[in-house]
Design an enzyme around this catalytic site. Structure first.
Site, PDB file in Angstrom:
ATOM      1  CE  LYS A 281      39.101  18.810  67.856  1.00  0.00           C
ATOM      2  NZ  LYS A 281      38.037  18.293  68.522  1.00  0.00           N
ATOM      3  CG  ASP A 297      41.114  35.405  61.894  1.00  0.00           C
ATOM      4  OD1 ASP A 297      40.936  34.237  61.875  1.00  0.00           O
ATOM      5  OD2 ASP A 297      41.746  36.170  61.034  1.00  0.00           O
TER       6      ASP A 297
HETATM    7  C1  MEV Z   1      38.520  15.901  71.498  1.00  0.00           C
HETATM    8  O1  MEV Z   1      37.831  16.898  70.850  1.00  0.00           O
HETATM    9  C2  MEV Z   1      39.817  16.222  72.149  1.00  0.00           C
HETATM   10  C3  MEV Z   1      40.575  14.975  72.694  1.00  0.00           C
HETATM   11  O2  MEV Z   1      41.050  14.070  71.567  1.00  0.00           O
HETATM   12  C4  MEV Z   1      42.131  15.851  72.981  1.00  0.00           C
HETATM   13  C5  MEV Z   1      43.282  14.839  73.600  1.00  0.00           C
HETATM   14  O3  MEV Z   1      43.137  13.881  73.096  1.00  0.00           O
HETATM   15  O4  MEV Z   1      43.953  15.119  74.178  1.00  0.00           O
HETATM   16  C6  MEV Z   1      40.047  14.162  73.973  1.00  0.00           C
END
Ligand code: MEV
Length: 456
Positions: A281, A297
């Site tokens: 993420k 996209d």
């Molecule tokens: C937050 O948007 C993204 C993180 O959680 C990514 C990660 O944990 O490596 C900080």
């Protein structure tokens, strides 16, 4: 000679004659930042006005989707300091999460000052899938389809002669037999070089043209004829190497210790899907904003990246961190990246047109490399912070300001409330209200006194 060595010998390419290293950019106000951008790209007054006020009208929104009732705003930020393959980039990001743009800019600065970023990509090959069911003899059907391969490719290419003239088009086709709950299916993959387009449209048209013909050849029935968003023939690889690890020292950890902790944090993500989802993420935090800014996209790219992360049967980290044979610290990201700089929203959305100008890329492959770079750098920024000072400290200061504003604070008061909450390590709406109440009373009294003084 390694790619990195070759690239470091190439002449530097700045952004239209200037470096994207912009110290203090964050301290400017919006109009000043737009003026700076103007130095690089010569934006018209209208373009600057649009970035500030309105990149899409309701009338255009009404053309883009059905039942439109308006347009929805999101912040446009510029990630600065990026240097990839010796070319400078200012990367536009459309993102609602605070600290993403700042983290990317800071990490890009660290890498440009202490190492180098390089990238490479495959040709822009998209896959289109054709699903044939109920063939009485799938093996024989497969053989007959393969015998007709050249004719099928020729027919596919007749659907888009312009693409073929540009050097793209259908290049190959393969056939698989797939065991499913509904029996053996014949799955045809058509491989199409879509050049500077993302290409979903063209490959879907080709698939829908070939589908019924292939069904007839295999004596079966065609169901799905559609692009695969698992674009694993359209790959991009980005890598950075640090000259030494001293620059990673942070929060009381030496550079060596921080490097070791980052690598262990990566090993956790690679071994555990719960952590990998959050780690990836963080990669997508850097990628999605650039995709939105450039009219691409992002759901398609997200789907492809996550499918790739699970390619071994276990969901894993898409990035890697390690020390190479010379002991140098390396960060790496390899993912599918189906993006375009022509067609679709890129032709329609006025804001996208301006931001593509800012992106300053010449091909879809170059865009893919810059997008992936934003992903790797964002991920590196997150994992470096996690492995050293922890995420909440930095996040909280920015988050606290949003919470303070949400609770009714403004101007200097918002900063005071935010600082107090960050100091206490308690960033909550109810706490913001509590801190704000006496400050607000005092602020109103001072305002009244000021007005009285002015009247006298
Ligand atoms: C937050 O948007 C993204 C993180 O959680 C990514 C990660 O944990 O490596 C900080």
């Amino acid at each position: 000679m390694s790619t990195l060595d070759k690239l470091t010998q190439i002449d530097e390419v700045s952004v239209n004659g200037k470096s994207s290293r912009l110290p203090g950019f964050y301290k400017l106000d919006i109009s000043e930042r737009l003026e700076k951008l103007d130095d690089f790209f010569k934006l018209s007054t209208k373009e600057k006005w649009m970035l500030k006020k309105e990149t899409l009208t309701a009338e255009l929104a009404d053309v883009m989707i059905e039942n439109a009732v308006g347009v929805f705003g999101l912040p446009i930020g510029l990630a600065v300091n990026f240097k990839l393959n010796n070319k400078d980039y200012i990367i536009p990001m459309v993102v609602e999460e605070s600290s993403v743009v700042a983290a990317a800019s800071n990490a890009a600065r660290l890498i440009r000052e202490n190492g180098a970023l390089t990238s490479e990509s495959t040709d822009p090959i998209m896959i289109s899938q054709i699903q044939i069911v109920d063939s009485p003899d799938p093996e024989a059907g497969k053989k007959r389809i393969l015998e007709k391969k050249e004719d099928l490719l020729r027919l596919a290419n007749k659907q888009d002669p312009v693409l073929v003239d540009l050097g793209g088009g259908a290049q190959d086709l393969d056939v698989r037999l797939l065991e499913t709950e509904s029996g053996t299916m014949i799955i045809v993959h058509l491989y199409v070089d879509t050049r500077d387009a993302m290409g979903a449209n063209v490959v879907n048209t080709m698939a829908e043209t070939l589908g019924p013909i292939i069904a007839e050849i295999a004596d079966g029935d065609v169901i799905c004829q559609i692009v695969s968003n698992y674009a694993d023939k359209r790959m991009v690889k980005v890598k950075f190497v640090l000259d030494n690890v001293d620059c990673l020292a942070r929060a009381g950890y030496s550079g060596e210790e921080a490097a070791d902790r980052i690598i262990k944090a990566y090993h956790f993500a690679d071994a555990d899907p719960h952590r990998a989802a959050t780690h990836n993420k963080g990669v997508m935090n850097g990628i999605d904003g650039v995709l939105i800014a450039t009219g691409n996209d992002w759901r398609a790219v997200e789907a492809g990246v996550h499918a790739y992360a699970a390619r071994d049967g276990r969901y894993r980290s898409v990035s890697k961190y390690y020390r190479d044979e010379k002991g140098k610290f390396v960060g790496e990201l390899e993912i599918p990246m189906a993006v375009g700089i022509v067609g679709g929203v890129t032709n329609l959305h006025p804001g996208v047109k301006i931001l593509l100008k800012v992106m300053n890329v010449e091909t879809s492959m170059e865009l893919a490399q810059v997008v992936a770079t934003a992903g790797l750098i964002q991920n590196f920024a997150a994992i470096w912070t996690l492995a050293t000072e922890g995420i909440q400290k930095g996040h909280m200061t920015l988050h606290a300001r949003n919470v303070a504003i949400f609770a009714g604070a403004f101007g200097e008061l918002a900063i005071k409330v935010a600082n107090q909450m960050a100091h206490e390590g308690r960033v909550r709406y109810d706490r913001a209200k509590q801190i704000l109440k006496p400050l607000l009373i005092k602020h109103r009294e001072e305002e009244e006194q000021r007005k009285k003084r002015e009247k006298k």
